[in-house]
Design a protein around this motif. Structure first.
Motif, PDB file in Angstrom:
ATOM      1  N   ALA A   1       0.894  -1.324   0.025  1.00  0.00           N
ATOM      2  CA  ALA A   1      -0.064  -0.018   0.128  1.00  0.00           C
ATOM      3  C   ALA A   1       0.911   1.318   0.141  1.00  0.00           C
ATOM      4  CB  ALA A   1      -0.951   0.125   1.221  1.00  0.00           C
TER       5      ALA A   1
ATOM      6  N   LEU B   1      -5.182  -0.134  15.861  1.00  0.00           N
ATOM      7  CA  LEU B   1      -4.531  -0.146  14.573  1.00  0.00           C
ATOM      8  C   LEU B   1      -5.383   0.567  13.394  1.00  0.00           C
ATOM      9  CD1 LEU B   1      -4.467  -4.260  13.744  1.00  0.00           C
ATOM     10  CD2 LEU B   1      -2.980  -2.435  12.816  1.00  0.00           C
TER      11      LEU B   1
ATOM     12  N   ARG C   1      -3.172   3.631  13.119  1.00  0.00           N
ATOM     13  CA  ARG C   1      -2.118   3.360  12.472  1.00  0.00           C
ATOM     14  C   ARG C   1      -2.482   3.466  10.928  1.00  0.00           C
ATOM     15  NH1 ARG C   1       2.802   3.667  14.209  1.00  0.00           N
ATOM     16  NH2 ARG C   1       3.504   2.837  12.422  1.00  0.00           N
TER      17      ARG C   1
ATOM     18  N   PHE D   1       8.481  10.531   8.305  1.00  0.00           N
ATOM     19  CA  PHE D   1       8.206   9.091   8.726  1.00  0.00           C
ATOM     20  C   PHE D   1       9.779   8.627   9.269  1.00  0.00           C
ATOM     21  CE2 PHE D   1       5.163  10.115   5.416  1.00  0.00           C
ATOM     22  CZ  PHE D   1       4.004   9.417   6.100  1.00  0.00           C
TER      23      PHE D   1
ATOM     24  N   SER E   1       5.072  13.396  13.596  1.00  0.00           N
ATOM     25  CA  SER E   1       6.027  12.263  13.156  1.00  0.00           C
ATOM     26  C   SER E   1       5.533  11.055  13.094  1.00  0.00           C
ATOM     27  CB  SER E   1       7.209  12.498  14.014  1.00  0.00           C
ATOM     28  OG  SER E   1       8.328  13.342  13.516  1.00  0.00           O
ATOM     29  N   VAL E   2       5.511  10.178  12.049  1.00  0.00           N
ATOM     30  CA  VAL E   2       5.026   8.756  12.065  1.00  0.00           C
ATOM     31  C   VAL E   2       6.047   7.699  12.277  1.00  0.00           C
ATOM     32  CG1 VAL E   2       3.787   7.121  10.952  1.00  0.00           C
ATOM     33  CG2 VAL E   2       2.843   9.544  10.845  1.00  0.00           C
ATOM     34  N   PHE E   3       6.016   6.749  13.231  1.00  0.00           N
ATOM     35  CA  PHE E   3       7.074   5.926  13.461  1.00  0.00           C
ATOM     36  C   PHE E   3       6.591   4.668  13.218  1.00  0.00           C
ATOM     37  CE2 PHE E   3       7.941   9.656  16.124  1.00  0.00           C
ATOM     38  CZ  PHE E   3       9.496   9.539  16.182  1.00  0.00           C
ATOM     39  N   ILE E   4       7.673   3.920  12.416  1.00  0.00           N
ATOM     40  CA  ILE E   4       7.107   2.648  11.889  1.00  0.00           C
ATOM     41  C   ILE E   4       8.264   1.541  11.879  1.00  0.00           C
ATOM     42  CG2 ILE E   4       7.275   1.332   9.403  1.00  0.00           C
ATOM     43  CD1 ILE E   4       5.959   3.934   8.267  1.00  0.00           C
ATOM     44  N   LYS E   5       7.766   0.449  12.787  1.00  0.00           N
ATOM     45  CA  LYS E   5       8.777  -0.521  13.039  1.00  0.00           C
ATOM     46  C   LYS E   5       9.357  -1.520  12.143  1.00  0.00           C
ATOM     47  CE  LYS E   5       9.482  -3.595  17.181  1.00  0.00           C
ATOM     48  NZ  LYS E   5      10.849  -3.351  17.425  1.00  0.00           N
TER      49      LYS E   5
ATOM     50  N   ASP F   1       5.973  -2.957   7.966  1.00  0.00           N
ATOM     51  CA  ASP F   1       5.723  -2.101   9.238  1.00  0.00           C
ATOM     52  C   ASP F   1       5.075  -3.160  10.183  1.00  0.00           C
ATOM     53  OD1 ASP F   1       4.802  -0.677  11.246  1.00  0.00           O
ATOM     54  OD2 ASP F   1       3.553   0.443  10.129  1.00  0.00           O
TER      55      ASP F   1
ATOM     56  N   LEU G   1       4.116  -2.748  13.040  1.00  0.00           N
ATOM     57  CA  LEU G   1       3.212  -2.239  13.881  1.00  0.00           C
ATOM     58  C   LEU G   1       1.684  -2.556  13.280  1.00  0.00           C
ATOM     59  CD1 LEU G   1       4.651   1.015  15.280  1.00  0.00           C
ATOM     60  CD2 LEU G   1       4.426  -1.295  16.295  1.00  0.00           C
ATOM     61  N   ILE G   2       1.826  -2.960  12.056  1.00  0.00           N
ATOM     62  CA  ILE G   2       0.409  -3.339  11.164  1.00  0.00           C
ATOM     63  C   ILE G   2       0.469  -4.778  10.818  1.00  0.00           C
ATOM     64  CG2 ILE G   2      -0.308  -1.004  10.449  1.00  0.00           C
ATOM     65  CD1 ILE G   2       0.545  -1.673   7.800  1.00  0.00           C
TER      66      ILE G   2
ATOM     67  N   GLU H   1       2.814  -5.870   7.340  1.00  0.00           N
ATOM     68  CA  GLU H   1       2.404  -5.344   5.788  1.00  0.00           C
ATOM     69  C   GLU H   1       3.275  -4.467   5.247  1.00  0.00           C
ATOM     70  OE1 GLU H   1      -1.724  -4.599   4.212  1.00  0.00           O
ATOM     71  OE2 GLU H   1      -1.964  -5.769   6.434  1.00  0.00           O
ATOM     72  N   GLU H   2       3.623  -4.631   3.903  1.00  0.00           N
ATOM     73  CA  GLU H   2       4.359  -3.761   3.418  1.00  0.00           C
ATOM     74  C   GLU H   2       3.667  -2.328   3.087  1.00  0.00           C
ATOM     75  OE1 GLU H   2       7.876  -4.199   0.148  1.00  0.00           O
ATOM     76  OE2 GLU H   2       5.680  -4.005  -1.194  1.00  0.00           O
ATOM     77  N   VAL H   3       4.386  -1.487   3.349  1.00  0.00           N
ATOM     78  CA  VAL H   3       3.743  -0.003   2.687  1.00  0.00           C
ATOM     79  C   VAL H   3       4.960   0.733   2.018  1.00  0.00           C
ATOM     80  CG1 VAL H   3       2.184   0.402   4.873  1.00  0.00           C
ATOM     81  CG2 VAL H   3       4.567   1.205   5.095  1.00  0.00           C
ATOM     82  N   GLU H   4       4.665   1.484   1.083  1.00  0.00           N
ATOM     83  CA  GLU H   4       5.579   2.247   0.281  1.00  0.00           C
ATOM     84  C   GLU H   4       5.462   3.885   0.521  1.00  0.00           C
ATOM     85  OE1 GLU H   4       5.398   0.988  -3.651  1.00  0.00           O
ATOM     86  OE2 GLU H   4       5.800  -1.130  -3.118  1.00  0.00           O
TER      87      GLU H   4
END
Ligand code: SF4
Ligand code: SF4
Ligand code: SF4
Lengths: 103, 577
Positions: free
Chosen positions: A2, A43, A46, B346, B370-374, B396, B398-399, B402-405
């Motif tokens: 996504a 979630l 997020r 990010f 700021s968005v934090f992605i683990k 990520d 934290l979800i 799943e892949e995010v771009e």
């Protein structure tokens, strides 16, 4: 896969109190929620922060399952205004999906 | 073996730490008839004041001329019992410690009988050594009230000022032509928004006013000899002049290097991919909106842990956490947000290590948007161009992985610290390097600035990654260590040095070659050339002893005779039952 959409969150922030980004993803809220729904509420935040609109829409039923009881909010270590944020997400869904006018 | 010694043996229960696994009464029964033993006892806690007092009384009453305490590791209580011996009137070097806990009871918890047998052998060896212990006296060395500091960054400068405050003279040697190190190149720093450059200017201004601080820039250390309290060093200065200095202590404050990513590491080398220090420079130079190569920046992606916490399966990986980078990146994001509130930032992290008060700026950054992605340690983000768009792909956690771009205008690699390349200095100082490549302390928590070389201290990031505040704290710790050493005026050193039997020595010169400290010289003695040990240089390493073809050298405290009799006692057959 996504693509992150940085505009989406701006459409969701219905009031000055919307503060999903303050969340540190500890999961306390989900553990405490009497509804026991995996996506509620952490979630959802997020998804909003990443601008994953389809995920938000997919979870319409869950968003409306929230009792707004604030059990989670009482215990949130980051002072996230959880109930307020949920209301904002609802408002967005009402408008965009159910085509209801602004309240 | 017969002996006219009067040795006392005291076997400790250590509560139950020893006696739960070693039958201490059986050990006592087995050794009390050993030659030379006058008295053998067990005691509940040998280190307690009451037990020490009892031992002192026994020493006096029995007129003992040697004691063995079989207890814990000498690391813990060697000095305790040496002091006790001294109080009783016994020479402290006629005390022998046997490690019955770490090296026996704790190691053999499942087999009491064997542990007890081993304990008996260990105590016998201790008695054998005590029977050959002669009284020795400490060597007292007068200390020179001057300190050499290598490196004039924030740690070195701070240490110099504080030592000067205490009345000690300082020589501050800096390799480059300017002082200040990395701190001097930084703008606003967390957490108080101090400006690095100003911090340095202030320190330097003060240093210049001190009469007892001498600063050398463009200078380097080229030679070092001597020992704690009394080092001689040579410094090569700007004009290739060599200056000799005598100092009592040395503080090493040589700092770090920033990690330099390899080509293509997280897209490094692509347009729009820069390191954190590079981004900080860009920020320091911009007013209002942030421009990169003329284009306005809107979306920034930070990738954390670049050059730190790397994959342990790969050689030459940096396994350590660089500590400062999480906080620095978060702080930088806040500064960027102040310049341009429209930024989207990010943060791709592994674990947020904004420890202590720095947690507050992590919270502030989240509140500011700021968005934090683990991401996972073994599933790193990818950076590449898709058409003309710089894109970052990350799974990520934290979800749910799943892949995010993310389309980014700028990718900032949050690079860590690496050890400074300083091979020449390291070999001059003979300082040990730790697993991470930084100078190695004795104990990271209990003795963090001390090294195996007495009188030589490592402070700031030379010892390992630190924030500026931590570096200064460590510099001050180095100051208090060196000042407490030097302000007393003397040090007492253990007399465990080599001694030459001049009758046996034929001056073949083999020992001088073996000694790494140049502690052996040739002298004339009774009409012939013989080797002689320089006490102030000998470190008791013993390298000379096995190379001597005449067996003419012995080490005080570890003589051949002592070691041989200990081995005999260890292997002696016995009827324990
Ligand atoms: S309790 Fe608060 S901080 Fe923790 S996950 Fe829920 S909203 Fe986020
Ligand atoms: S307010 Fe909603 S999300 Fe929070 S505990 Fe109650 S039901 Fe669950
Ligand atoms: S401080 Fe943060 S970014 Fe730096 S190495 Fe440690 S975890 Fe990684």
């Amino acid at each position: 896969m996504a693509i992150v959409n940085t505009e989406f969150i701006k459409n969701i922030s219905c009031s000055g109190k919307f503060n999903a980004s303050a969340c540190m993803s500890c999961g306390t809220c989900t553990a405490l929620c009497p509804m026991e729904i995996n996506t509620l509420p952490r979630l959802m935040f997020r998804h909003v922060m990443l601008g994953l609109e389809s995920k938000v829409i997919e979870n319409t039923e869950n968003v409306f399952s929230c009792l707004l009881c604030k059990m989670c909010e009482e215990s949130c270590p980051s002072n996230v205004h959880i109930a307020e944020n949920i209301k904002c997400i609802r408002q967005y869904i009402n408008q965009e999906i159910f085509k209801l006018g602004r309240s | 073996m017969s002996t006219d010694r009067k040795i006392g043996v005291f076997i400790c229960h250590c509560g139950g730490n020893i006696s739960d696994y070693v039958d201490v009464d059986k050990v006592r029964d087995a050794v009390e008839k050993e030659p030379g033993v006058s008295i053998a006892k067990t005691t509940m806690f040998a280190c307690s004041d009451a037990a020490q007092q009892e031992i002192i009384e026994d020493i006096r009453k029995e007129g003992l001329d040697g004691i063995v305490v079989a207890s814990c590791s000498p690391k813990l209580h060697l000095l305790t019992f040496r002091a006790m011996a001294e109080r009783s009137g016994l020479n402290p070097y006629q005390y022998v410690q046997v490690n019955l806990r770490e090296q026996c009871s704790w190691a053999h918890r499942s087999d009491m009988q064997s542990a007890t047998e081993k304990g008996i052998h260990l105590v016998r060896a201790g008695i054998a050594k005590a029977a050959l212990c002669d009284p020795l006296t400490d060597m007292r060395i007068e200390t020179i009230p001057k300190v050499l500091i290598i490196g004039a960054g924030v740690s070195g400068l701070r240490a110099a000022l504080t030592l000067s405050d205490l009345g000690l003279a300082v020589f501050l040697v800096e390799k480059s032509d300017r002082v200040g190190g990395w701190t001097g190149k930084f703008g606003k720093m967390f957490s108080q928004n101090l400006i690095g450059e100003e911090v340095i200017e202030k320190l330097l201004g003060e240093v210049k006013q001190r009469e007892n601080v001498t600063l050398f820039t463009s200078a380097k250390l080229i030679e070092k000899s001597g020992r704690v309290g009394d080092f001689s060093v040579k410094v090569q200065t700007r004009n290739d002049e060599t200056i000799s200095l005598d100092v009592g202590a040395i503080i090493v404050a040589t700092g770090f290097d920033p990690y330099q990513p390899a080509e293509e590491e997280f897209g490094y080398g692509l347009k729009g991919v820069i390191t954190l220090p590079e981004f900080k420079q860009l920020l320091d130079g911009s007013n209002g909106e942030i421009l990169y190569e003329g284009r306005k920046i809107r979306d920034i992606v930070y990738i954390y842990c670049v050059g730190s916490r790397q994959d342990e399966d790969e050689e030459s990986s940096n396994l350590y956490c660089s500590r400062y980078c999480c906080t620095s990146a978060v702080h930088t994001a806040l500064l960027a947000g102040e310049k341009d509130a429209g930024l989207n930032q990010f943060h791709l992290y592994r674990d947020m290590r904004t420890y202590g008060k720095q947690e507050l700026i992590y919270e502030e950054a989240r509140i500011e948007g700021s968005v934090f992605i683990k991401y996972d340690d073994y599933d790193l983000p990818k950076v590449e161009y898709i058409g003309d768009k710089l894109r970052v792909m990350v799974n990520d956690l934290l979800i749910g992985g799943e892949e995010v771009e993310i389309d980014a205008d700028l990718v900032v690699l949050v690079t860590g610290m690496v050890p400074r390349e300083n091979d020449e200095l390291t070999s001059i100082l003979k300082l040990p390097i730790g697993l991470d490549g930084f100078y190695n302390e004795i104990h990271p928590k209990l003795r963090p600035v001390e090294t195996v070389i007495d009188g030589m201290y490592i402070v700031g990031t030379a010892q390992g990654p630190k924030t500026m505040a931590e570096s200064v704290a460590s510099a001050l710790s180095g100051v208090s260590k060196s000042a407490s050493l030097l302000m007393k005026g003397y040090v007492d050193l253990e007399p465990f040095i080599a001694r030459v039997n001049t009758e046996q020595c034929k001056w073949c010169d083999k020992c001088t070659e073996a000694c790494p400290y140049d502690a052996i010289e040739k002298i004339f003695c009774e009409g012939k050339e013989v080797a002689s040990i320089i006490p102030s240089l000998c470190k008791g390493g013993g390298a000379c002893i096995p190379v001597c073809p005449e067996d003419a050298i012995d080490l005080e405290g570890y003589t051949d005779a002592q070691i041989k009799s200990m081995i005999e006692a260890l292997v002696k057959d016995e009827e324990t039952n």
